[in-house]
Enzyme design. Structure first.
Site, PDB file in Angstrom:
ATOM      1  N   CYS A   1       0.629  -1.053   2.362  1.00  0.00           N
ATOM      2  CA  CYS A   1       1.215  -0.094   1.398  1.00  0.00           C
ATOM      3  C   CYS A   1       0.632  -0.442   0.035  1.00  0.00           C
ATOM      4  O   CYS A   1       1.307  -1.038  -0.803  1.00  0.00           O
ATOM      5  CB  CYS A   1       2.732  -0.195   1.376  1.00  0.00           C
TER       6      CYS A   1
ATOM      7  N   GLY B   1      -0.767   1.158  -2.788  1.00  0.00           N
ATOM      8  CA  GLY B   1      -0.703   1.764  -4.108  1.00  0.00           C
ATOM      9  C   GLY B   1       0.349   1.120  -4.999  1.00  0.00           C
ATOM     10  O   GLY B   1       1.384   0.677  -4.505  1.00  0.00           O
ATOM     11  N   PRO B   2       0.062   1.038  -6.310  1.00  0.00           N
ATOM     12  CA  PRO B   2      -1.140   1.517  -7.005  1.00  0.00           C
ATOM     13  C   PRO B   2      -2.303   0.529  -7.056  1.00  0.00           C
ATOM     14  O   PRO B   2      -3.308   0.805  -7.699  1.00  0.00           O
ATOM     15  CB  PRO B   2      -0.614   1.790  -8.418  1.00  0.00           C
ATOM     16  N   GLY B   3      -2.163  -0.647  -6.430  1.00  0.00           N
ATOM     17  CA  GLY B   3      -3.331  -1.501  -6.296  1.00  0.00           C
ATOM     18  C   GLY B   3      -3.251  -2.878  -6.909  1.00  0.00           C
ATOM     19  O   GLY B   3      -4.247  -3.609  -6.875  1.00  0.00           O
TER      20      GLY B   3
ATOM     21  N   LYS C   1      -1.471  -5.690  -6.010  1.00  0.00           N
ATOM     22  CA  LYS C   1      -1.608  -6.758  -5.016  1.00  0.00           C
ATOM     23  C   LYS C   1      -2.961  -6.679  -4.312  1.00  0.00           C
ATOM     24  O   LYS C   1      -3.552  -7.711  -3.973  1.00  0.00           O
ATOM     25  CB  LYS C   1      -0.454  -6.697  -4.020  1.00  0.00           C
TER      26      LYS C   1
ATOM     27  N   GLU D   1      -3.059   3.428   1.922  1.00  0.00           N
ATOM     28  CA  GLU D   1      -2.129   4.122   1.031  1.00  0.00           C
ATOM     29  C   GLU D   1      -1.980   5.569   1.481  1.00  0.00           C
ATOM     30  O   GLU D   1      -2.975   6.269   1.658  1.00  0.00           O
ATOM     31  CB  GLU D   1      -2.627   4.055  -0.414  1.00  0.00           C
TER      32      GLU D   1
ATOM     33  N   ASP E   1      -1.261   6.957   6.590  1.00  0.00           N
ATOM     34  CA  ASP E   1       0.080   6.398   6.703  1.00  0.00           C
ATOM     35  C   ASP E   1      -0.007   5.020   7.336  1.00  0.00           C
ATOM     36  O   ASP E   1      -0.652   4.837   8.376  1.00  0.00           O
ATOM     37  CB  ASP E   1       0.949   7.327   7.564  1.00  0.00           C
TER      38      ASP E   1
ATOM     39  N   CYS F   1      10.525  -5.137  -3.861  1.00  0.00           N
ATOM     40  CA  CYS F   1      10.979  -5.368  -5.232  1.00  0.00           C
ATOM     41  C   CYS F   1      12.448  -4.939  -5.318  1.00  0.00           C
ATOM     42  O   CYS F   1      12.823  -4.107  -6.132  1.00  0.00           O
ATOM     43  CB  CYS F   1      10.123  -4.601  -6.226  1.00  0.00           C
TER      44      CYS F   1
END
Length: 508
Positions: free
Chosen positions: A321, A323-325, A327, A346, A370, A444
């Site tokens: 997963c 986005g947005p990049g 990690k 993503e 996905d 998070c």
């Protein structure tokens, strides 16, 4: 997940400060009516009230900018970190004036629940029945009165000027309400409006520190019912967070980068730099891809996956997963040093483009698909990857200090769909890992349903044998408050990071 950042926190002439955190009642969705104060004077509904901008001739620019940002957030579901910078550019604000506008915007949004409770009492009617432009102006005025060093007469007069420009018929009403607000300081208002701590601790903390009750309850549960620690967390959520940068390994040195931004190296992550404040848009290290904005906690959980011991091959990594990049950028830089390659997945086309930009010139392949599609394409084959990261979509309750509007938008009803998606993504990640491979599940959010419950259920249902790896040794030595394991929960009030959750599993 990279969060928005506030502007520099500096005093404006006349002085302002971040005040005592306060929290409160949720906002009603009732249809706005013509406001009437407790003295019987009505504020007339202004023509074109929805979206009307203040008259620049009567309102100073910092307050005008803050009003436009707050109105966009409340009216259009905009994000403050996205709309405020463009507003500041449009009105030409820099330096101390930009900092003042930023403080008003973020402070008002953080304290919105308590401000609305106070304005309801001061006006003698629910804030939902006040015309939206007038309501947003009053919120800014009340924040100045209760949480800054702006003199009361200046806060009242400037807010009345603002109301005159967006709702001319309501100036008398606004003046009366604000005069009522000036009768008590923030602590006295909380003492008047909050339920007793002894009989309703969640309700008291919610109003005192401006969080919805369900979020306070979730935090308290995640903290083992410790209300003292819950209070410290709520206070920290209402403080302006430092901007964290990630010095990409092999591309930037943290000490040198800290000197460039007038900041300091991070406390825990070997890649973290705390910005000294000021605009970062023109920082060469950012434009050249040697660093990116990323919370230190986000860096730590990505690094944990990279440093975990692994038997056998170690060249195929997956960010499911991406986005947005943020990690992906860090993992891609680490992979480049170790001869590995990262596949970043993503589902959103726009966010996939952001991942490509964030990982330019790194050994990263971006797939716009996905993450649950593991096994449906050779590029996402089952049992193929050595290390897999699942930074799952979540409520974001761990980053409320960076996203002040999120606490008022999220609802408990969001959880079922999110937790179902989290379980599906984690199950896909476990299928994607080879035998002996590692999977890091990250959110998070500290909500136990999104953390412990999701991990336990996904591991039980995924159809492949898995073991938990103790994540605590994967974080820097000496890092305090990591709990009993095997999972780790980071906290703003303990570690100065977003409230990141980490679980590491090995496909056995």
């Amino acid at each position: 997940m990279t969060g928005p950042v506030d502007g520099p926190h500096v005093d404006r002439p006349g002085g302002f400060r971040a005040g005592r955190p306060a929290a409160g009642r949720g906002r009603s969705g009732a249809r706005p009516e013509r406001p009437t104060d407790r003295r019987g004077r009505g504020g007339q509904r202004s023509a074109g009230a929805r979206g009307r901008s203040p008259d620049r001739r009567s309102v100073d620019l910092p307050r005008q900018a803050a009003y436009q940002a707050v109105a966009a957030v409340n009216r259009d579901d905009a994000y403050a970190n996205l709309v405020l910078p463009s507003i500041l550019r449009d009105v030409g604000l820099v330096g101390r004036d930009a900092a003042f506008a930023t403080e008003l915007t973020y402070g008002t949004l953080r304290h919105l629940g308590t401000l609305d409770a106070i304005l309801t009492d001061a006006a003698g009617r629910e804030v939902a029945r006040i015309d939206p432009p007038v309501r947003d102006a009053l919120r800014l005025g009340a924040y100045q009165l209760l949480h800054t060093r702006v003199p009361a007469h200046a806060a009242v007069s400037s807010t009345v000027d603002l109301v005159r420009s967006v709702g001319p018929g309501a100036t008398g009403f606004a003046n009366a309400v604000l005069r009522e607000v000036t009768g008590r300081d923030a602590e006295a208002w909380v003492a008047r409006l909050a339920p007793p701590l002894e009989t309703d601790p969640i309700g008291h903390l919610a109003l005192a520190y401006s969080h919805p009750q369900w979020i306070v309850r979730a935090f308290a549960e995640a903290l083992g019912g410790d209300l003292g620690e819950t209070t410290r967390l709520l206070i920290e959520n209402n403080e302006r967070p430092a901007v964290h940068l990630c010095a990409r390994p092999g591309l930037a040195d943290p000490v040198t980068l800290a000197d460039e931004v007038g900041g300091a190296p991070g406390a825990f992550s070997p890649y973290a730099v705390y910005s000294g404040g000021g605009a970062l848009g023109d920082l060469p290290a950012l434009t050249e891809g040697r660093t990116h904005v990323q919370d230190e906690g986000s860096q730590l959980v990505a690094q944990a996956l990279a440093v975990a011991a692994l038997d056998g091959p170690d060249g195929r990594w997956l960010d499911l997963c991406a986005g947005p990049g943020g990690k992906s950028g860090l993992l891609g830089a680490i992979a480049a040093q170790r001869g590995a390659r990262l596949t970043a997945v993503e589902v959103s086309e726009h966010r996939a483009r952001l991942v490509r930009q964030a990982t330019h010139n790194l050994p990263v392949t971006v797939l716009h698909t996905d993450g649950r599609a593991v096994g449906s394409t050779p590029k996402l084959a089952e049992g193929h990857f050595d290390r897999v990261l699942v930074d799952a979509p979540c409520t974001g309750l761990g980053s409320l200090r960076r996203r002040p509007e999120s606490r008022w938008r999220r609802q408990p009803s969001d959880l079922p769909a999110l937790t179902r998606l989290q379980r599906e993504l984690l199950a896909a990640a476990l299928r994607a890992a080879r035998s002996g491979g590692l999977v890091a599940y990250v959110t998070c959010s500290p909500h136990v349903v999104e953390t412990h419950v999701t991990v336990t259920e996904a591991a039980r249902r995924c159809g492949v044998p898995v073991d938990f790896v103790d994540a605590r040794p994967l974080l820097p030595e000496g890092m305090p408050g990591l709990g009993d394991g095997p999972t780790v929960q980071l906290w703003p009030h303990r570690h100065g990071t977003d409230a990141m959750f980490l679980a590491v599993l090995r496909r056995s």
